[in-house]
Design a protein around this motif. Sequence first.
Motif, PDB file in Angstrom:
ATOM      1  N   ARG A  11      47.880  41.293  41.283  1.00  0.00           N
ATOM      2  CA  ARG A  11      46.356  41.733  42.321  1.00  0.00           C
ATOM      3  C   ARG A  11      45.358  41.552  42.803  1.00  0.00           C
ATOM      4  NH1 ARG A  11      47.720  48.317  40.125  1.00  0.00           N
ATOM      5  NH2 ARG A  11      47.213  48.505  41.973  1.00  0.00           N
ATOM      6  N   GLU A  12      44.990  40.046  42.950  1.00  0.00           N
ATOM      7  CA  GLU A  12      43.644  39.895  43.223  1.00  0.00           C
ATOM      8  C   GLU A  12      43.182  39.712  44.094  1.00  0.00           C
ATOM      9  OE1 GLU A  12      45.506  36.509  39.677  1.00  0.00           O
ATOM     10  OE2 GLU A  12      46.970  37.534  41.908  1.00  0.00           O
ATOM     11  N   LYS A  13      41.960  39.966  44.264  1.00  0.00           N
ATOM     12  CA  LYS A  13      41.632  40.109  45.165  1.00  0.00           C
ATOM     13  C   LYS A  13      40.589  39.303  46.117  1.00  0.00           C
ATOM     14  CE  LYS A  13      41.198  45.551  44.318  1.00  0.00           C
ATOM     15  NZ  LYS A  13      39.855  46.596  44.310  1.00  0.00           N
ATOM     16  N   PRO A  14      40.082  38.756  47.272  1.00  0.00           N
ATOM     17  CA  PRO A  14      39.405  38.101  47.719  1.00  0.00           C
ATOM     18  C   PRO A  14      37.122  37.831  46.994  1.00  0.00           C
ATOM     19  CG  PRO A  14      39.888  39.557  49.298  1.00  0.00           C
ATOM     20  CD  PRO A  14      40.659  40.262  48.266  1.00  0.00           C
ATOM     21  N   GLY A  15      37.126  37.516  46.788  1.00  0.00           N
ATOM     22  CA  GLY A  15      35.286  37.450  46.247  1.00  0.00           C
ATOM     23  C   GLY A  15      35.146  35.556  46.753  1.00  0.00           C
ATOM     24  N   LEU A  16      33.767  36.179  46.868  1.00  0.00           N
ATOM     25  CA  LEU A  16      33.243  34.752  46.560  1.00  0.00           C
ATOM     26  C   LEU A  16      31.769  34.421  45.798  1.00  0.00           C
ATOM     27  CD1 LEU A  16      29.978  35.348  48.224  1.00  0.00           C
ATOM     28  CD2 LEU A  16      31.227  35.284  50.126  1.00  0.00           C
ATOM     29  N   LEU A  17      31.536  33.289  45.152  1.00  0.00           N
ATOM     30  CA  LEU A  17      30.224  33.523  44.231  1.00  0.00           C
ATOM     31  C   LEU A  17      28.869  33.171  45.244  1.00  0.00           C
ATOM     32  CD1 LEU A  17      30.024  33.504  40.892  1.00  0.00           C
ATOM     33  CD2 LEU A  17      29.738  30.382  41.534  1.00  0.00           C
ATOM     34  N   ASP A  18      28.443  34.609  45.164  1.00  0.00           N
ATOM     35  CA  ASP A  18      26.480  34.118  45.431  1.00  0.00           C
ATOM     36  C   ASP A  18      25.824  32.814  44.924  1.00  0.00           C
ATOM     37  OD1 ASP A  18      25.584  34.771  43.301  1.00  0.00           O
ATOM     38  OD2 ASP A  18      25.143  37.240  44.282  1.00  0.00           O
ATOM     39  N   ALA A  19      24.777  32.601  45.941  1.00  0.00           N
ATOM     40  CA  ALA A  19      23.786  31.765  45.380  1.00  0.00           C
ATOM     41  C   ALA A  19      23.142  31.882  43.473  1.00  0.00           C
ATOM     42  CB  ALA A  19      22.180  32.049  46.342  1.00  0.00           C
ATOM     43  N   SER A  20      22.927  33.833  43.382  1.00  0.00           N
ATOM     44  CA  SER A  20      22.694  33.891  42.269  1.00  0.00           C
ATOM     45  C   SER A  20      23.766  33.695  41.850  1.00  0.00           C
ATOM     46  CB  SER A  20      21.676  35.256  42.212  1.00  0.00           C
ATOM     47  OG  SER A  20      22.959  35.667  42.286  1.00  0.00           O
ATOM     48  N   GLY A  21      24.948  33.364  41.659  1.00  0.00           N
ATOM     49  CA  GLY A  21      25.914  32.890  40.468  1.00  0.00           C
ATOM     50  C   GLY A  21      27.067  34.709  40.138  1.00  0.00           C
ATOM     51  N   LYS A  22      26.555  35.023  40.834  1.00  0.00           N
ATOM     52  CA  LYS A  22      27.109  36.683  41.259  1.00  0.00           C
ATOM     53  C   LYS A  22      28.585  36.330  41.455  1.00  0.00           C
ATOM     54  CE  LYS A  22      22.940  39.155  39.552  1.00  0.00           C
ATOM     55  NZ  LYS A  22      22.226  40.466  40.660  1.00  0.00           N
ATOM     56  N   ILE A  23      29.393  37.841  41.650  1.00  0.00           N
ATOM     57  CA  ILE A  23      30.822  37.708  42.450  1.00  0.00           C
ATOM     58  C   ILE A  23      31.021  38.786  43.105  1.00  0.00           C
ATOM     59  CG2 ILE A  23      32.784  37.784  41.903  1.00  0.00           C
ATOM     60  CD1 ILE A  23      33.743  36.607  39.433  1.00  0.00           C
TER      61      ILE A  23
END
Length: 281
Positions: A11-23
Amino acid sequence: MKLLRWGEKGREKPGLLDASGKIRDLSGVVDDIDGSAVTAEGLAKLAGVNASSLPEVPAGTRLGPCVGNVGKFICIGLNYADHAAESNLPVPTEPVVFSKATSCIVGPNDDIEIPRNSEKTDWEVELGFVIGKEAKYVSEDEALDYVAGYCVVNDVSERAFQAERGGQWVKGKSHDTFGPVGPWLVTKDEVADPQNLGLWLEVDGHRYQDGTTKTMIFPVKEIVAYLSQFMSLQPGDLITTGTPPGVGMGIKPEAVYLRAGQRVRLGVEGLGEQDCKTIQA
């Protein structure tokens, strides 16, 4: 961009890692990080998103495999001359192609199962890549245009099932959990040269593999062009490129294999790290 998938298994959702290392949660932008999201159009849409405006995913949330709904999981074997030597096999004159069942794909920190009746479960850190547009009869010069991004793959292998049970390699490569992928898919604009990346693997803190993609026999562009002569490649297909020396079966004077209760850490330069525990199936 560093794209990823997060949440409970299946049941995974899409995401990205931002420049500060936060999802950051991309589920309001796309349904998943899959074949439709990794096309040129899909990536352009994601690149236009203001990451800081997206909801933050709590730290410690499980990461799934960084690409979902994989159509084909294709692998290149014996793609480092020194690994071929430790395997007591000749250096190939053409890429050695095999597949892994897509059902083996798991997240980068999920448990790795030691199959029942296994005595030779082994590790293989590899550079993986994901196809971003359909490739059919492409040339080496244009081959990298068909790559969406790169990721870390552990091509876990049961050597007895692979080589001592007859037939092809696939049954030694496809047990559930034998394909940890991720943590993230790094888009190709952030990878200056896929043939200049360090890669390493440790078991219980002991470093067994410490190599570089510089020593691949067949580079990424040649792999894409070669495969496209035999089958079309579709967006979201996952391809992994072989492992440097230091696998368990090559240890001298006696091979070393995984057993339940161990910790396997590995990584590829710029593409993140995996951290898995082994359990009994």
